[in-house]
Design a protein around this motif. Structure first.
Motif, PDB file in Angstrom:
ATOM      1  N   LEU A 274       0.832  -1.192   0.000  1.00  0.00           N
ATOM      2  CA  LEU A 274       0.000   0.000   0.000  1.00  0.00           C
ATOM      3  C   LEU A 274       0.870   1.247   0.000  1.00  0.00           C
ATOM      4  N   MET A 275       0.256   2.390  -0.231  1.00  0.00           N
ATOM      5  CA  MET A 275       0.958   3.662  -0.130  1.00  0.00           C
ATOM      6  C   MET A 275       0.811   4.251   1.260  1.00  0.00           C
ATOM      7  N   SER A 276      -0.312   4.009   1.917  1.00  0.00           N
ATOM      8  CA  SER A 276      -0.562   4.535   3.253  1.00  0.00           C
ATOM      9  C   SER A 276      -1.741   3.804   3.842  1.00  0.00           C
ATOM     10  N   ASP A 277      -1.762   3.711   5.155  1.00  0.00           N
ATOM     11  CA  ASP A 277      -0.736   4.020   6.128  1.00  0.00           C
ATOM     12  C   ASP A 277      -0.378   2.790   6.932  1.00  0.00           C
ATOM     13  N   ILE A 278      -0.438   1.639   6.253  1.00  0.00           N
ATOM     14  CA  ILE A 278       0.010   0.355   6.768  1.00  0.00           C
ATOM     15  C   ILE A 278       0.461  -0.458   5.568  1.00  0.00           C
ATOM     16  N   GLY A 279       1.418  -1.348   5.774  1.00  0.00           N
ATOM     17  CA  GLY A 279       1.917  -2.120   4.645  1.00  0.00           C
ATOM     18  C   GLY A 279       2.496  -1.230   3.570  1.00  0.00           C
ATOM     19  N   HIS A 280       3.246  -0.220   3.990  1.00  0.00           N
ATOM     20  CA  HIS A 280       3.706   0.804   3.055  1.00  0.00           C
ATOM     21  C   HIS A 280       5.180   1.113   3.284  1.00  0.00           C
ATOM     22  N   TRP A 281       5.658   2.074   2.517  1.00  0.00           N
ATOM     23  CA  TRP A 281       7.074   2.425   2.508  1.00  0.00           C
ATOM     24  C   TRP A 281       7.628   2.709   3.897  1.00  0.00           C
ATOM     25  N   LYS A 282       6.861   3.375   4.741  1.00  0.00           N
ATOM     26  CA  LYS A 282       7.361   3.724   6.072  1.00  0.00           C
ATOM     27  C   LYS A 282       7.475   2.486   6.964  1.00  0.00           C
ATOM     28  N   ASP A 283       6.446   1.649   6.960  1.00  0.00           N
ATOM     29  CA  ASP A 283       6.495   0.399   7.723  1.00  0.00           C
ATOM     30  C   ASP A 283       7.672  -0.461   7.283  1.00  0.00           C
ATOM     31  N   PHE A 284       7.783  -0.657   5.978  1.00  0.00           N
ATOM     32  CA  PHE A 284       8.836  -1.528   5.473  1.00  0.00           C
ATOM     33  C   PHE A 284      10.218  -0.971   5.768  1.00  0.00           C
ATOM     34  N   GLY A 285      10.353   0.355   5.671  1.00  0.00           N
ATOM     35  CA  GLY A 285      11.639   0.974   5.954  1.00  0.00           C
ATOM     36  C   GLY A 285      12.068   0.821   7.395  1.00  0.00           C
ATOM     37  N   GLU A 286      11.119   0.779   8.304  1.00  0.00           N
ATOM     38  CA  GLU A 286      11.458   0.617   9.720  1.00  0.00           C
ATOM     39  C   GLU A 286      12.015  -0.775   9.997  1.00  0.00           C
ATOM     40  N   PHE A 287      11.614  -1.776   9.215  1.00  0.00           N
ATOM     41  CA  PHE A 287      12.101  -3.135   9.414  1.00  0.00           C
ATOM     42  C   PHE A 287      13.346  -3.425   8.590  1.00  0.00           C
ATOM     43  N   LEU A 288      13.335  -3.004   7.330  1.00  0.00           N
ATOM     44  CA  LEU A 288      14.406  -3.366   6.407  1.00  0.00           C
ATOM     45  C   LEU A 288      15.472  -2.292   6.268  1.00  0.00           C
ATOM     46  N   GLY A 289      15.185  -1.084   6.754  1.00  0.00           N
ATOM     47  CA  GLY A 289      16.025   0.073   6.476  1.00  0.00           C
ATOM     48  C   GLY A 289      15.509   0.754   5.229  1.00  0.00           C
ATOM     49  N   GLU A 290      15.261   2.048   5.315  1.00  0.00           N
ATOM     50  CA  GLU A 290      14.598   2.711   4.194  1.00  0.00           C
ATOM     51  C   GLU A 290      15.399   2.612   2.903  1.00  0.00           C
ATOM     52  N   GLU A 291      16.729   2.489   3.015  1.00  0.00           N
ATOM     53  CA  GLU A 291      17.562   2.392   1.817  1.00  0.00           C
ATOM     54  C   GLU A 291      17.436   1.030   1.126  1.00  0.00           C
ATOM     55  N   ASN A 292      16.823   0.063   1.819  1.00  0.00           N
ATOM     56  CA  ASN A 292      16.711  -1.288   1.261  1.00  0.00           C
ATOM     57  C   ASN A 292      15.332  -1.585   0.678  1.00  0.00           C
ATOM     58  N   VAL A 293      14.446  -0.608   0.691  1.00  0.00           N
ATOM     59  CA  VAL A 293      13.098  -0.797   0.159  1.00  0.00           C
ATOM     60  C   VAL A 293      13.031  -0.206  -1.242  1.00  0.00           C
ATOM     61  N   GLY A 294      12.826  -1.062  -2.232  1.00  0.00           N
ATOM     62  CA  GLY A 294      12.698  -0.605  -3.607  1.00  0.00           C
ATOM     63  C   GLY A 294      11.250  -0.587  -4.050  1.00  0.00           C
ATOM     64  N   VAL A 295      10.974   0.184  -5.088  1.00  0.00           N
ATOM     65  CA  VAL A 295       9.643   0.242  -5.705  1.00  0.00           C
ATOM     66  C   VAL A 295       9.832   0.052  -7.201  1.00  0.00           C
ATOM     67  N   GLY A 364      12.295   9.442   2.151  1.00  0.00           N
ATOM     68  CA  GLY A 364      13.222   8.384   1.783  1.00  0.00           C
ATOM     69  C   GLY A 364      13.043   7.936   0.345  1.00  0.00           C
ATOM     70  N   PRO A 365      13.921   7.025  -0.117  1.00  0.00           N
ATOM     71  CA  PRO A 365      13.944   6.671  -1.544  1.00  0.00           C
ATOM     72  C   PRO A 365      12.680   5.992  -2.056  1.00  0.00           C
ATOM     73  N   ALA A 366      12.032   5.153  -1.240  1.00  0.00           N
ATOM     74  CA  ALA A 366      10.819   4.490  -1.735  1.00  0.00           C
ATOM     75  C   ALA A 366       9.720   5.510  -1.990  1.00  0.00           C
ATOM     76  N   LEU A 367       9.527   6.419  -1.056  1.00  0.00           N
ATOM     77  CA  LEU A 367       8.523   7.462  -1.250  1.00  0.00           C
ATOM     78  C   LEU A 367       8.909   8.358  -2.419  1.00  0.00           C
ATOM     79  N   ASP A 368      10.202   8.627  -2.562  1.00  0.00           N
ATOM     80  CA  ASP A 368      10.667   9.440  -3.689  1.00  0.00           C
ATOM     81  C   ASP A 368      10.323   8.786  -5.024  1.00  0.00           C
ATOM     82  N   ALA A 369      10.254   7.459  -5.051  1.00  0.00           N
ATOM     83  CA  ALA A 369       9.882   6.761  -6.279  1.00  0.00           C
ATOM     84  C   ALA A 369       8.382   6.764  -6.508  1.00  0.00           C
ATOM     85  N   ILE A 370       7.610   6.744  -5.425  1.00  0.00           N
ATOM     86  CA  ILE A 370       6.152   6.668  -5.542  1.00  0.00           C
ATOM     87  C   ILE A 370       5.546   8.001  -5.969  1.00  0.00           C
ATOM     88  N   VAL A 371       5.962   9.083  -5.329  1.00  0.00           N
ATOM     89  CA  VAL A 371       5.298  10.370  -5.523  1.00  0.00           C
ATOM     90  C   VAL A 371       5.297  10.826  -6.982  1.00  0.00           C
TER      91      VAL A 371
END
Length: 421
Positions: A274-295, A364-371
């Protein structure tokens, strides 16, 4: 204002209504003419606390003598409870909706908001998901979409270039095979216990299968369930699971939050999230590190398809037609979509909010790719369907994975369901 109903128990075969009373009756659930009651499933979330405080402060500045009471309902029962309350005529003044069928199925009980939100039409995006036959029935709070996220670390461990994910379905399958062989991770994290997984799959991958004209026709309601490309989407749903590309036990895995946890833990390389506000870039970045989440865009399945980000208005607040104070309730909706409130929701929950003036640069980079992809994005395929069709599709999607129904029979049932709507 509306009488407040607290739903506290679900009995076998029936809903138990408790704590119902009107002002002056002595019942704890009574509301008075200086109270607005709001139903949602967000007000109990810690990440929504600052958002609601900003909205209430905005409203209180104009209406200091009015109390706003939020009643958080469990999401898995929400629309059943809301439907019963609305039919009784004693539901809330203001209520939260997902965009699409759940709202459109209930517009007869909702207040048209066009005259109330005219000043917000340019500032906010996502109106179409809350519009029926040209009339607006809710104001969008968030934008919701279905990006395909991937774990850049798993790509690196498999010897793949995380900056160049596959752009075709054949290349994607090759990469999934490499990732499985080198890391043991499944290709997809998928949950369909609730029947929601097929919705994410349809919208996440559909633009890579349907032609642009077919896509437009689908959104407009001119759907051909028997067309080769629609059939291909449902074949892929079956084939992905049969090929072992999903995690084990998809039909017994809850999408929220078990399948998402598989991606967050590194047990799966991709997830339609999702884009917001669960199962999204922010959630995934907190677990994997925001630099490791690709879109990544959906990998091309059909040569003349045009992959795009599927998104719509996500959640939005509507007003009950039966409210005693429509002007006041509509003004509360405007506060719930104020720039200050939505800025707080983005900051704390990571929501991609409907307000196009809110700054998302620090995401972060994932959101930068989505917007940037939002500008060329298209409405999500599943949001265009009625709630009845979505329910049927969920049941059929489980049967497709279990092998108890064929693709052709499933599509025939879906076509029949739409004709009956």
């Amino acid at each position: 204002m509306k009488q407040r109903i607290l739903w506290s128990t679900v009995l076998v075969g029936a809903l138990a209504l408790t704590g119902c009373g009107s002002a002056g009756s002595g019942a704890s659930s009574g509301s008075s003419d200086d109270t607005l009651v709001v139903w949602d499933w967000k007000s109990g979330d810690e990440t929504a606390a600052a958002y609601l405080e900003e909205a209430k402060a905005d409203f209180a500045a104009r209406h200091p003598d009015v109390t706003v009471e939020f009643v958080a309902q469990p999401f898995d029962q929400y629309y059943t409870l809301l439907g019963t309350a609305m039919r009784s005529g004693a539901g809330p003044d203001v209520m939260l909706f997902n965009g699409g069928g759940q709202l459109r199925d209930r517009v007869d009980s909702l207040l048209p908001l066009d005259d109330h939100v005219a000043e917000d039409r340019e500032r906010l995006a996502g109106w179409e998901a809350f519009t029926h036959e040209g009339t607006v029935y809710a104001a969008p709070v968030t934008l919701q979409g279905h990006p395909i996220y991937y774990n850049r670390t798993l790509y690196e461990e498999a010897g793949l270039d995380p900056d160049s994910p596959a752009t075709t379905w054949e290349g994607f399958l090759d990469d999934c095979g490499t990732i499985a062989a080198e890391t043991g991770a499944s290709c997809f994290a998928t949950g369909n216990k609730e029947g929601y997984g097929i919705q994410f799959f349809l919208s996440g991958l559909g633009s890579a299968v349907l032609t642009p004209q077919e896509y437009d026709d689908w959104i407009a309601g001119d759907r051909d369930w028997t067309s080769p490309h629609v059939r291909r989407i449902f074949e892929l749903w079956q084939e992905v699971d049969e090929a072992g590309l999903n995690n084990d036990g998809v039909n017994s895995t809850a999408l929220f939050n078990d399948s998402l946890a598989l991606f967050e833990s590194g047990d799966a390389a991709h997830v339609v999230g999702l884009m917001s506000d669960i199962g999204h870039w922010k959630d995934f970045g907190e677990f994997l590190g925001e630099e490791n989440v690709g879109v990544m865009p959906a990998p091309l399945v059909t040569a003349d398809a045009s992959p795009s980000l599927p998104y719509d208005g996500g959640i939005g607040y509507a007003v009950a037609k039966s409210t005693d104070q429509p002007e006041l309730a509509a003004d509360l909706v405007r506060s719930l979509t104020s720039t200050e409130a939505l800025t707080a929701f983005h900051a704390d929950a990571g929501a991609i909010v409907s307000d196009t003036t809110v700054d998302t640069a620090a995401g972060g980079p994932a959101l930068d790719a989505i917007v940037p992809a939002i500008e060329s994005g298209r409405p999500a395929l599943h949001v265009a369907l009625s709630s009845e069709t979505l329910d049927l599709m969920g049941r059929l999607s489980q049967q497709l994975l279990s092998g108890s129904v064929s693709v052709d029979d499933a599509l025939r049932q879906l076509a029949d369901s739409e004709r009956a709507d």
